[in-house]
Enzyme design. Structure first.
Site, PDB file in Angstrom:
ATOM      1  N   TYR A 232     -12.962 -10.240 -37.254  1.00 59.11           N
ATOM      2  CA  TYR A 232     -11.720 -10.055 -36.513  1.00 59.11           C
ATOM      3  C   TYR A 232     -11.841  -9.216 -35.250  1.00 59.11           C
ATOM      4  O   TYR A 232     -10.896  -9.129 -34.474  1.00 59.11           O
ATOM      5  CB  TYR A 232     -10.647  -9.513 -37.462  1.00 59.11           C
ATOM      6  CG  TYR A 232     -10.333 -10.543 -38.515  1.00 59.11           C
ATOM      7  CD1 TYR A 232      -9.535 -11.640 -38.210  1.00 59.11           C
ATOM      8  CD2 TYR A 232     -10.901 -10.470 -39.780  1.00 59.11           C
ATOM      9  CE1 TYR A 232      -9.288 -12.620 -39.153  1.00 59.11           C
ATOM     10  CE2 TYR A 232     -10.653 -11.446 -40.728  1.00 59.11           C
ATOM     11  CZ  TYR A 232      -9.849 -12.527 -40.408  1.00 59.11           C
ATOM     12  OH  TYR A 232      -9.620 -13.499 -41.343  1.00 59.11           O
TER      13      TYR A 232
ATOM     14  N   PHE B  99      -2.344  -5.868 -48.103  1.00 64.99           N
ATOM     15  CA  PHE B  99      -1.347  -6.920 -47.919  1.00 64.99           C
ATOM     16  C   PHE B  99      -2.046  -8.208 -47.538  1.00 64.99           C
ATOM     17  O   PHE B  99      -3.244  -8.232 -47.250  1.00 64.99           O
ATOM     18  CB  PHE B  99      -0.299  -6.550 -46.855  1.00 64.99           C
ATOM     19  CG  PHE B  99      -0.849  -6.168 -45.506  1.00 64.99           C
ATOM     20  CD1 PHE B  99      -1.085  -7.149 -44.545  1.00 64.99           C
ATOM     21  CD2 PHE B  99      -1.114  -4.848 -45.181  1.00 64.99           C
ATOM     22  CE1 PHE B  99      -1.578  -6.806 -43.301  1.00 64.99           C
ATOM     23  CE2 PHE B  99      -1.594  -4.499 -43.940  1.00 64.99           C
ATOM     24  CZ  PHE B  99      -1.836  -5.471 -42.995  1.00 64.99           C
TER      25      PHE B  99
END
Length: 445
Positions: A160, A445
């Site tokens: 990322y 999450f």
């Protein structure tokens, strides 16, 4: 959480992208709720992407209900031209989800942020530009909505950065020797009482909000955490968890100040171990007393906890700090700055001062030179009016890593990751941007 090994080199032009919310079929009397087929197929693709067994229909319905509460937007990528005997074309070859929660940027500032999760790409569809399109489309939506920061938690650390995300917080996994009890130096305050996990329905979210408001780096919790706290969502399945135990700390006035959920690892563990599922304390005293309670269980010799802060006070609570062993340190929250001015205005600062920043961003969202001036703890951030030299030059991913103060400016400079125009400019950047203590986020999450 995100997982994929995609390294796109071509555009995914032949694939169909759909954006939708988790949906349910019309209820029929007292029948259990059921998700629609598109939602069921999306969850099947997610479980496959994470190498897990498919959820049962009731499990999907329970999870989909939490997604609705969180306002999650789901993305499915479909290959309508996949050759036989491929999986049904209605099962996505890639998944993605996004939703909004607040990020504590310091000094109690809660900034609405764009959260990205459950990213998967089927192995047969790698290197077709799928991840790049899903990610840039999502970041475009966040920018257009005026959200200055995107965040994710990454299963793999090398993916990322190229999208401008930098690791911003870490967590330690610890094991604590509690054989014979856990002697804390400070005298007891208040009391800890055992409770039924179901009683935490209102209390757990309320206590977390107090924690969230007081800890830089904390990210808002999704509905699934309430289900986990109350025993309606197990660690490894979306169903009730009968092994869960819970306790609440009450101060001297009887006011709840923290809660704990945990489970026994079984008699076959050696040493006999208790595992902390969640520990949320609104006060330092509550945190101490919850640990005292964990150490008071007969026959248990070890407690394991996977969400300790890098500067956790736990070793200093105990008469023998060697009882605490850090077994692993992992990054948790990754940040991506989309609007430099808005993000830096919302940030906490170590001192007043000024700094000229040159931010490079291959995707263009944050690229530019910025004048930062802090007075009385409040920042003014303007695009530079000229092309003069900057005090500090860095990539947008590094700005994400610096944003919460979890990484020091000097460490990145010594690593050769950023460039300062002079020793004086570097010292000024350290004074302005570095923050005391480690940021602390406890949610995945």
């Amino acid at each position: 959480m995100t997982t994929t090994n995609t390294n796109p080199t071509t555009e995914a032009t032949a694939l169909r992208h759909e954006i939708f919310s988790a949906g349910f079929l019309p209820a029929a009397g007292d029948a259990e709720p059921q998700v629609d087929q598109r939602t069921a197929d999306w969850f099947r693709a997610v479980r496959t992407g994470f190498h897990e067994q498919p959820y049962t229909a009731p499990e999907v319905a329970r999870l989909a209900g939490t997604y609705q509460v969180d306002g999650r937007v789901l993305v499915g990528v479909y290959d309508d031209e996949a050759p036989a005997p491929s999986l049904d074309a209605d099962i996505p070859v890639a998944t993605f989800a996004e939703f909004r929660k607040t990020l504590n940027t310091g000094a109690g500032n809660l900034l609405e942020s764009h959260l990205i999760t459950v990213v998967t790409v089927r192995p047969s569809h790698r290197r077709r530009g799928i991840l790049r399109r899903m990610m840039t489309d999502s970041l475009d939506r966040a920018r257009d909505a005026g959200l200055p920061i995107a965040a994710l938690t990454a299963s793999e650390a090398t993916i990322y950065g190229r999208f401008g995300f930098g690791p911003a917080t870490t967590l330690d996994s610890v094991r604590v020797d509690v054989k014979g009890g856990l002697p804390l130096v400070a005298p007891p305050e208040g009391q800890v009482v055992a409770v039924d996990p179901a009683s935490l329905q209102q209390l757990a979210p309320a206590l977390f909000e107090r924690f969230h408001a007081s800890h830089r780096g904390s990210i808002g919790r999704q509905e699934a955490y309430t289900l986990r706290a109350t025993g309606r969502l197990a660690e490894d399945a979306a169903k009730d968890d009968p092994t869960l135990r819970a306790a609440v700390h009450l101060d001297d006035e009887g006011t709840p100040q923290g809660f704990l959920t945990y489970s026994f690892a079984g008699w076959n563990t050696s040493p006999v171990t208790m595992k902390v599922r969640d520990l949320v304390a609104a006060t330092a005293a509550a945190r101490r007393e919850l640990w005292r309670y964990l150490g008071a269980h007969d026959l248990v010799e070890r407690v394991e906890y996977g969400a300790a802060a890098p500067d956790d006070a736990l070793p200093w609570m105990i008469d023998d700090p060697r009882r605490v062993t850090v077994t692993e340190t992992e990054d948790l929250l990754w940040l991506r700055i989309l609007d430099v001015s808005a993000a830096l205005r919302a940030r906490q600062y170590g001192a007043d001062g000024s700094l000229r920043l040159r931010v490079t961003d291959a995707l263009g969202y944050a690229d530019g030179t910025w004048e930062v001036s802090v007075a009385g703890g409040t920042a003014r951030v303007d695009a530079a009016a000229d092309a003069g030299p900057a005090d500090l030059e860095l990539d947008v991913a590094l700005l994400g890593s610096l944003y919460l103060g979890g990484t020091s400016v000097r460490a990145l400079a010594e690593a050769g990751r950023l460039r300062a125009s002079s020793d004086e400019a570097l010292a000024r950047a350290c004074t302005l941007l570095d923050l005391p203590g480690a940021p602390y986020a406890i949610n995945g999450f």
